[in-house]
Design an enzyme around this catalytic site. Structure first.
Site, PDB file in Angstrom:
ATOM      1  N   LYS A  78      53.858 -62.331 -34.762  1.00 53.67           N
ATOM      2  CA  LYS A  78      52.700 -61.528 -34.347  1.00 53.67           C
ATOM      3  C   LYS A  78      53.079 -60.639 -33.165  1.00 53.67           C
ATOM      4  O   LYS A  78      53.836 -61.050 -32.278  1.00 53.67           O
ATOM      5  CB  LYS A  78      51.553 -62.482 -33.962  1.00 53.67           C
ATOM      6  CG  LYS A  78      50.230 -61.784 -33.627  1.00 53.67           C
ATOM      7  CD  LYS A  78      49.127 -62.803 -33.339  1.00 53.67           C
ATOM      8  CE  LYS A  78      47.823 -62.136 -32.959  1.00 53.67           C
ATOM      9  NZ  LYS A  78      46.728 -63.104 -32.741  1.00 53.67           N
ATOM     10  N   SER A 158      42.193 -62.310 -34.960  1.00 62.30           N
ATOM     11  CA  SER A 158      43.070 -61.192 -34.680  1.00 62.30           C
ATOM     12  C   SER A 158      44.415 -61.258 -35.410  1.00 62.30           C
ATOM     13  O   SER A 158      45.121 -60.258 -35.508  1.00 62.30           O
ATOM     14  CB  SER A 158      43.305 -61.117 -33.170  1.00 62.30           C
ATOM     15  OG  SER A 158      44.028 -62.272 -32.733  1.00 62.30           O
ATOM     16  N   SER A 182      41.361 -67.090 -34.085  1.00 63.85           N
ATOM     17  CA  SER A 182      42.221 -66.014 -34.610  1.00 63.85           C
ATOM     18  C   SER A 182      43.378 -66.459 -35.485  1.00 63.85           C
ATOM     19  O   SER A 182      44.095 -65.628 -36.031  1.00 63.85           O
ATOM     20  CB  SER A 182      42.770 -65.164 -33.461  1.00 63.85           C
ATOM     21  OG  SER A 182      41.742 -64.396 -32.897  1.00 63.85           O
TER      22      SER A 182
END
EC number: 6.3.5.7
Length: 495
Positions: A78, A158, A182
């Site tokens: 990420k 997210s 998330s």
């Protein structure tokens, strides 16, 4: 072997050990899949050179017979994790061009374990969002579609890029972070598994901060066994993070027996929300039945302060964000606005932050600054902290009464279309976190497991919440649920 990118971590690990495949072959299959899936916008910084270099080193290590479980396995990272010499932007314009000179502890541990980094994954800006629509890179797209409908769906947020990449078999697994759901919400939206470990289990060092008392890294994988394998590599004490727990990391995979006889699973009545879709209600009831059939005892429990969790979260998280994001001022790194003649330092701060931060980040920074201001600190921030303590105590009381895990829905709906939730009413978007934020406020481990499809063929997930530091036990309960649910659906390839 064909379709190497479709293997799970466990399958690929065993194939590597048996000499059926090399890490280079696995990596090349994933790189090819990534290049063919640009429409998903999951990978935003591709690193094929680093990937192939690490894959070759992993093959040498495997030949030498000294290889941990993650050695040679291609994964995505990420964009919130700092990766040395590779853009680490947290999907924000304000960090445009930032290439750290250091590596986050979690990504370093994965690299030390021999994992192969394929590139950086899309996300909501500074991890603020539930739909991956606040990213400077543009929206990440869910590989799943509703029936024969061509509308693009959100992969959740997210960690939307991570979820999309794992679900579409662009990588074997990915890192995510979870501040209010998330990891778990995107996992549920894309039919994969995602675990948020206990706060302090994974180091936060080198991960761009959103809300420091809530943020926690975790793996996003194709199944529960993979989550156990990857989580073990990501955990461990880190003296560079003052909140990191100095506890031994168990072999989580060895704890996956699937035997949950006699375990007590709680069903919290407060999670029965008004207007909850019948499909989610049924999935939840079916999940409880599956665990009962596996030998667990299902008990009704009460978590009375649940209804205050979202309001408390949306005071605490923006407050911490406003403090953490004060460092992005255009002085030391990242983007600096063009200044007019006669502009001073105040104008530089104002213009840089106005240009660099997107609307959602600006909104949360302003909310956070407001609740921390002199006249409102006690009315909002201190009150939210007290509510947080009560939420934590609710869970402690339930666990003290002998409950081993808690079963809830992961999300209030299946994935929705990109652009369907308008910016005009951000509260609608915030409601996506209704089942997940309590876990972050209490610092507990939580896992989302895909358990079925809705009427339009979209995946739905169930969440299990465990006792602090007992991720092994939680993973085993999730493993039993996964076996009973038998979820094997994959998105039809349209990209």
């Amino acid at each position: 072997m064909s379709d190497l990118n479709k293997l799970s971590l466990a399958e690929a690990r065993d194939a590597l050990r048996n000499g059926d495949v090399t890490s280079v072959e696995l990596t090349e299959a994933c790189l090819k899949a990534i290049d063919a899936a640009d429409v998903l916008n999951a990978f935003v910084h591709k690193t094929p050179e680093i990937a192939l270099e690490r894959a070759k080193a992993a093959d040498e290590r495997l030949k030498a017979g000294d290889a941990p479980a993650m050695c040679g396995l291609p994964i995505g990272i990420k964009d919130l994790f700092c990766t040395k010499g590779v853009p680490s932007q947290a999907a924000s314009k304000i960090l445009d061009g930032f290439k750290p000179e250091y590596e986050s502890t979690v990504s370093q541990q994965l690299a030390d374990a021999g994992a192969v980094m394929l590139g950086k994954l899309n996300m909501d800006e500074f991890a603020m969002g539930s739909s991956n629509e606040t990213s400077v890179y543009g929206n990440a797209v869910n590989p799943w579609r509703r029936g024969n409908d061509d509308a693009q769906l959100t992969p959740g947020g997210s960690s939307g890029g991570s979820a999309s990449a794992v679900a579409a078999d662009l990588c074997l697994a990915a890192t995510g972070t979870d501040t209010g759901g998330s990891i778990r919400q995107p996992a549920a939206f894309t039919g994969i598994t995602g675990i948020k470990p206990t706060y302090g289990r994974c180091s936060r060092w080198g991960i761009v901060a959103f809300a420091s008392s809530l943020d926690q890294a975790g793996p996003m994988t194709k199944n529960v066994r993979d989550a156990a394998i990857m989580l073990e590599a990501m955990c461990g004490h880190d003296p560079k993070d003052s909140t990191s727990a100095d506890l031994p990391v168990p072999n989580f995979e060895a704890m996956l027996t699937g035997d949950i006889k006699g375990k007590k699973i709680g069903i919290p009545k407060e999670y029965r929300m008004d207007g909850m879709p019948a499909e989610i209600e049924k999935l939840w009831a079916d999940g409880a039945e599956m665990l009962r059939d596996a030998g667990a005892e299902i008990v009704d429990i009460s978590l009375p302060h649940t209804k205050y969790a979202l309001p408390a979260y949306y005071v605490i998280a923006p407050a911490e964000a406003s403090s953490n994001l004060a460092r992005y001022d255009g002085v030391r790194y990242g983007r600096r606005a063009q200044l007019a003649q006669g502009d001073g330092i105040t104008e530089m701060y104002e213009k840089t932050r106005a240009e660099g931060f997107g609307h959602e980040v600006q909104r949360r920074v302003m909310v956070g600054t407001y609740v921390l201001s002199a006249g409102f600190y006690d009315a909002y921030y201190n009150r939210a902290r007290k509510v947080r303590t009560l939420i934590k105590k609710d869970f402690e009381d339930v666990f003290a009464a002998g409950v081993d895990a808690i079963l809830t829905p992961a999300t209030p709906s299946a994935a929705f279309g990109l652009g369907e939730m308008t910016e005009a009413d951000p509260v609608q978007m915030y409601l996506n976190d209704v089942f997940t934020v309590t876990v972050n406020l209490a610092g507990l481990p939580g896992i989302s497991v895909p358990a079925g499809l809705d009427g339009q063929g979209l995946p739905l997930g169930l969440q299990l919440i465990g006792r602090p530091w007992e991720e092994g036990d939680l993973l085993n309960t999730a493993y039993a649920l996964e076996n009973a649910a038998g979820f094997v659906a994959k998105p039809g390839k349209w990209w």
